[in-house]
Design a protein around this motif. Structure first.
Motif, PDB file in Angstrom:
ATOM      1  N   TRP A 280     -43.261  22.311 117.353  1.00  0.00           N
ATOM      2  CA  TRP A 280     -44.100  23.526 117.420  1.00  0.00           C
ATOM      3  C   TRP A 280     -45.510  23.231 116.902  1.00  0.00           C
ATOM      4  CZ3 TRP A 280     -43.771  29.154 117.723  1.00  0.00           C
ATOM      5  CH2 TRP A 280     -42.663  29.610 118.417  1.00  0.00           C
ATOM      6  N   LEU A 281     -45.571  22.573 115.757  1.00  0.00           N
ATOM      7  CA  LEU A 281     -46.891  22.332 115.160  1.00  0.00           C
ATOM      8  C   LEU A 281     -47.721  21.379 116.022  1.00  0.00           C
ATOM      9  CD1 LEU A 281     -45.923  22.095 111.376  1.00  0.00           C
ATOM     10  CD2 LEU A 281     -46.974  24.029 112.582  1.00  0.00           C
ATOM     11  N   HIS A 282     -47.055  20.361 116.584  1.00  0.00           N
ATOM     12  CA  HIS A 282     -47.799  19.453 117.479  1.00  0.00           C
ATOM     13  C   HIS A 282     -48.311  20.226 118.700  1.00  0.00           C
ATOM     14  CE1 HIS A 282     -47.392  15.620 115.500  1.00  0.00           C
ATOM     15  NE2 HIS A 282     -46.110  15.835 115.303  1.00  0.00           N
ATOM     16  N   ALA A 283     -47.487  21.124 119.220  1.00  0.00           N
ATOM     17  CA  ALA A 283     -47.909  21.881 120.406  1.00  0.00           C
ATOM     18  C   ALA A 283     -49.078  22.806 120.070  1.00  0.00           C
ATOM     19  CB  ALA A 283     -46.723  22.678 120.955  1.00  0.00           C
ATOM     20  N   VAL A 284     -49.022  23.421 118.896  1.00  0.00           N
ATOM     21  CA  VAL A 284     -50.127  24.308 118.485  1.00  0.00           C
ATOM     22  C   VAL A 284     -51.410  23.498 118.346  1.00  0.00           C
ATOM     23  CG1 VAL A 284     -51.013  25.687 116.546  1.00  0.00           C
ATOM     24  CG2 VAL A 284     -48.655  26.031 117.354  1.00  0.00           C
ATOM     25  N   GLN A 285     -51.307  22.331 117.711  1.00  0.00           N
ATOM     26  CA  GLN A 285     -52.516  21.518 117.535  1.00  0.00           C
ATOM     27  C   GLN A 285     -53.042  21.010 118.871  1.00  0.00           C
ATOM     28  OE1 GLN A 285     -53.574  19.389 114.034  1.00  0.00           O
ATOM     29  NE2 GLN A 285     -53.349  17.467 115.106  1.00  0.00           N
TER      30      GLN A 285
ATOM     31  N   PRO B  89     -29.826  22.731 102.204  1.00  0.00           N
ATOM     32  CA  PRO B  89     -31.080  22.266 102.794  1.00  0.00           C
ATOM     33  C   PRO B  89     -32.222  23.170 102.368  1.00  0.00           C
ATOM     34  CG  PRO B  89     -29.654  23.246 104.454  1.00  0.00           C
ATOM     35  CD  PRO B  89     -28.871  23.145 103.202  1.00  0.00           C
ATOM     36  N   ARG B  90     -33.421  22.572 102.314  1.00  0.00           N
ATOM     37  CA  ARG B  90     -34.572  23.344 101.849  1.00  0.00           C
ATOM     38  C   ARG B  90     -34.866  24.507 102.790  1.00  0.00           C
ATOM     39  NH1 ARG B  90     -40.359  21.973 102.005  1.00  0.00           N
ATOM     40  NH2 ARG B  90     -41.368  23.353 100.537  1.00  0.00           N
ATOM     41  N   PHE B  91     -34.707  24.256 104.098  1.00  0.00           N
ATOM     42  CA  PHE B  91     -34.986  25.309 105.067  1.00  0.00           C
ATOM     43  C   PHE B  91     -33.750  26.187 105.226  1.00  0.00           C
ATOM     44  CE2 PHE B  91     -38.093  22.346 107.443  1.00  0.00           C
ATOM     45  CZ  PHE B  91     -39.038  22.569 106.459  1.00  0.00           C
ATOM     46  N   ASP B  92     -33.319  26.825 104.141  1.00  0.00           N
ATOM     47  CA  ASP B  92     -32.087  27.599 104.255  1.00  0.00           C
ATOM     48  C   ASP B  92     -32.338  29.007 104.760  1.00  0.00           C
ATOM     49  OD1 ASP B  92     -33.175  28.819 102.102  1.00  0.00           O
ATOM     50  OD2 ASP B  92     -31.528  28.389 100.731  1.00  0.00           O
TER      51      ASP B  92
ATOM     52  N   PRO C 189     -48.031  32.076 109.432  1.00  0.00           N
ATOM     53  CA  PRO C 189     -46.980  33.096 109.280  1.00  0.00           C
ATOM     54  C   PRO C 189     -46.278  33.426 110.588  1.00  0.00           C
ATOM     55  CG  PRO C 189     -49.167  34.052 108.940  1.00  0.00           C
ATOM     56  CD  PRO C 189     -49.348  32.574 109.025  1.00  0.00           C
ATOM     57  N   VAL C 190     -46.978  33.277 111.700  1.00  0.00           N
ATOM     58  CA  VAL C 190     -46.381  33.588 112.999  1.00  0.00           C
ATOM     59  C   VAL C 190     -45.325  32.539 113.342  1.00  0.00           C
ATOM     60  CG1 VAL C 190     -46.870  34.076 115.417  1.00  0.00           C
ATOM     61  CG2 VAL C 190     -48.606  34.556 113.692  1.00  0.00           C
ATOM     62  N   VAL C 191     -45.656  31.267 113.095  1.00  0.00           N
ATOM     63  CA  VAL C 191     -44.692  30.191 113.330  1.00  0.00           C
ATOM     64  C   VAL C 191     -43.505  30.354 112.387  1.00  0.00           C
ATOM     65  CG1 VAL C 191     -44.335  27.690 113.190  1.00  0.00           C
ATOM     66  CG2 VAL C 191     -46.439  28.587 114.196  1.00  0.00           C
ATOM     67  N   ALA C 192     -43.790  30.664 111.125  1.00  0.00           N
ATOM     68  CA  ALA C 192     -42.710  30.851 110.149  1.00  0.00           C
ATOM     69  C   ALA C 192     -41.768  31.961 110.603  1.00  0.00           C
ATOM     70  CB  ALA C 192     -43.299  31.175 108.774  1.00  0.00           C
ATOM     71  N   ASP C 193     -42.343  33.048 111.070  1.00  0.00           N
ATOM     72  CA  ASP C 193     -41.528  34.181 111.509  1.00  0.00           C
ATOM     73  C   ASP C 193     -40.676  33.788 112.720  1.00  0.00           C
ATOM     74  OD1 ASP C 193     -40.926  37.050 111.264  1.00  0.00           O
ATOM     75  OD2 ASP C 193     -41.790  37.138 113.274  1.00  0.00           O
ATOM     76  N   ALA C 194     -41.278  33.073 113.674  1.00  0.00           N
ATOM     77  CA  ALA C 194     -40.559  32.711 114.900  1.00  0.00           C
ATOM     78  C   ALA C 194     -39.382  31.785 114.603  1.00  0.00           C
ATOM     79  CB  ALA C 194     -41.525  32.046 115.886  1.00  0.00           C
ATOM     80  N   LEU C 195     -39.556  30.891 113.615  1.00  0.00           N
ATOM     81  CA  LEU C 195     -38.514  29.897 113.329  1.00  0.00           C
ATOM     82  C   LEU C 195     -37.658  30.276 112.118  1.00  0.00           C
ATOM     83  CD1 LEU C 195     -40.494  26.568 113.940  1.00  0.00           C
ATOM     84  CD2 LEU C 195     -39.205  27.952 115.562  1.00  0.00           C
ATOM     85  N   ASN C 196     -37.879  31.493 111.607  1.00  0.00           N
ATOM     86  CA  ASN C 196     -37.115  31.969 110.447  1.00  0.00           C
ATOM     87  C   ASN C 196     -37.250  31.032 109.249  1.00  0.00           C
ATOM     88  OD1 ASN C 196     -35.570  33.804 109.050  1.00  0.00           O
ATOM     89  ND2 ASN C 196     -33.637  32.804 109.588  1.00  0.00           N
ATOM     90  N   LEU C 197     -38.481  30.606 109.025  1.00  0.00           N
ATOM     91  CA  LEU C 197     -38.795  29.791 107.852  1.00  0.00           C
ATOM     92  C   LEU C 197     -39.735  30.588 106.956  1.00  0.00           C
ATOM     93  CD1 LEU C 197     -39.545  26.448 109.729  1.00  0.00           C
ATOM     94  CD2 LEU C 197     -37.588  26.873 108.244  1.00  0.00           C
ATOM     95  N   SER C 198     -39.905  30.120 105.741  1.00  0.00           N
ATOM     96  CA  SER C 198     -40.888  30.792 104.885  1.00  0.00           C
ATOM     97  C   SER C 198     -42.281  30.244 105.221  1.00  0.00           C
ATOM     98  CB  SER C 198     -40.571  30.543 103.408  1.00  0.00           C
ATOM     99  OG  SER C 198     -40.882  29.211 103.076  1.00  0.00           O
ATOM    100  N   ARG C 199     -43.291  31.015 104.895  1.00  0.00           N
ATOM    101  CA  ARG C 199     -44.670  30.549 105.107  1.00  0.00           C
ATOM    102  C   ARG C 199     -44.932  29.288 104.290  1.00  0.00           C
ATOM    103  NH1 ARG C 199     -48.199  36.153 105.250  1.00  0.00           N
ATOM    104  NH2 ARG C 199     -46.724  37.253 106.563  1.00  0.00           N
ATOM    105  N   ALA C 200     -44.331  29.253 103.090  1.00  0.00           N
ATOM    106  CA  ALA C 200     -44.533  28.086 102.221  1.00  0.00           C
ATOM    107  C   ALA C 200     -43.962  26.823 102.878  1.00  0.00           C
ATOM    108  CB  ALA C 200     -43.884  28.318 100.867  1.00  0.00           C
ATOM    109  N   ASP C 201     -42.826  26.952 103.571  1.00  0.00           N
ATOM    110  CA  ASP C 201     -42.244  25.793 104.253  1.00  0.00           C
ATOM    111  C   ASP C 201     -43.209  25.270 105.316  1.00  0.00           C
ATOM    112  OD1 ASP C 201     -39.825  25.597 102.893  1.00  0.00           O
ATOM    113  OD2 ASP C 201     -38.850  27.068 104.185  1.00  0.00           O
ATOM    114  N   VAL C 202     -43.732  26.182 106.127  1.00  0.00           N
ATOM    115  CA  VAL C 202     -44.620  25.761 107.224  1.00  0.00           C
ATOM    116  C   VAL C 202     -45.921  25.200 106.662  1.00  0.00           C
ATOM    117  CG1 VAL C 202     -45.846  26.500 109.302  1.00  0.00           C
ATOM    118  CG2 VAL C 202     -43.582  27.451 108.781  1.00  0.00           C
ATOM    119  N   HIS C 203     -46.472  25.892 105.679  1.00  0.00           N
ATOM    120  CA  HIS C 203     -47.708  25.425 105.042  1.00  0.00           C
ATOM    121  C   HIS C 203     -47.493  24.027 104.444  1.00  0.00           C
ATOM    122  CE1 HIS C 203     -51.456  25.661 102.752  1.00  0.00           C
ATOM    123  NE2 HIS C 203     -50.768  25.165 101.740  1.00  0.00           N
ATOM    124  N   GLY C 204     -46.332  23.828 103.811  1.00  0.00           N
ATOM    125  CA  GLY C 204     -46.036  22.534 103.188  1.00  0.00           C
ATOM    126  C   GLY C 204     -46.025  21.410 104.205  1.00  0.00           C
TER     127      GLY C 204
END
Ligand code: FES
Length: 189
Positions: free
Chosen positions: A61-66, A8-11, A78-93
């Protein structure tokens, strides 16, 4: 036979091979700790408690933030990425892929004009041109005075009554020149 080693992409950098020596690509990514901006820290703490930190919860998460801030500030990515153990690029994408996520605050009023086929066939293009000119803002932008954002939307499920729009979340159908003028008076008031 072609065998594809799919991951999976979010590995999150989890090693694919569980035995033997790990190659460089397989090692978990070590990331510096991300310090949440004080503006976002209470929200992030609350979302951790209410939504959890499973990476599959990224969209909630993103809906709640918005919902809380009205948009998704680049500084919280980056804060969301860190909390969910994803890369910043994944969240930005994900934030940039979905039209519904905003990266800037919206205007006091939001006019969303339908650009899908049926509304276009019913005169939507001309309505859009007139709206851009009369509102004084390009499609996809917020006017400099912050009064109105003009955005595209792709089918509201009201195709038989187009051209359609959403004005501050309320549907407006059968838009013609007179209805557009009333709508513009409403958002300029
Ligand atoms: S095409 Fe505009 S509402 Fe369906």
């Amino acid at each position: 036979m072609l065998i594809i080693d799919w991951k999976p992409r979010f590995d999150g950098g989890v090693p694919a091979r569980q035995s033997g020596r790990m190659g460089r690509k397989d090692r978990p990514i070590e990331r510096p700790a991300v310090q949440a901006d004080p503006i976002f820290a209470p929200t992030v703490d609350r979302l951790k408690a209410t939504l959890g930190v499973d990476r599959g919860m990224l969209l909630p998460w993103l809906h709640a933030v918005q919902a809380e801030f009205g948009y998704i500030d680049d500084r919280i990515v980056p804060v969301v990425a860190d909390a969910l153990n994803l890369s910043r690029a994944d969240v930005h994408g994900v934030v940039t892929f979905y039209h519904d996520f905003r990266r800037q605050p919206a205007g006091r009023h939001v006019v969303r004009l339908c650009r899908a086929e049926s509304c276009q066939a019913r005169g939507g293009k001309a309505i859009e041109r007139a709206a851009v000119q009369k509102l004084g803002v390009a499609m996809g932008n917020t006017r400099a005075d912050g009064q109105v954002s003009l955005e595209p939307v792709y089918c509201l499920g009201l195709c038989a009554t187009g051209p359609n729009a959403l004005v501050d979340g309320m549907p407006v159908s059968r838009i013609d020149a007179a209805r557009l003028d009333r709508l513009i008076d409403q958002v300029n008031a």
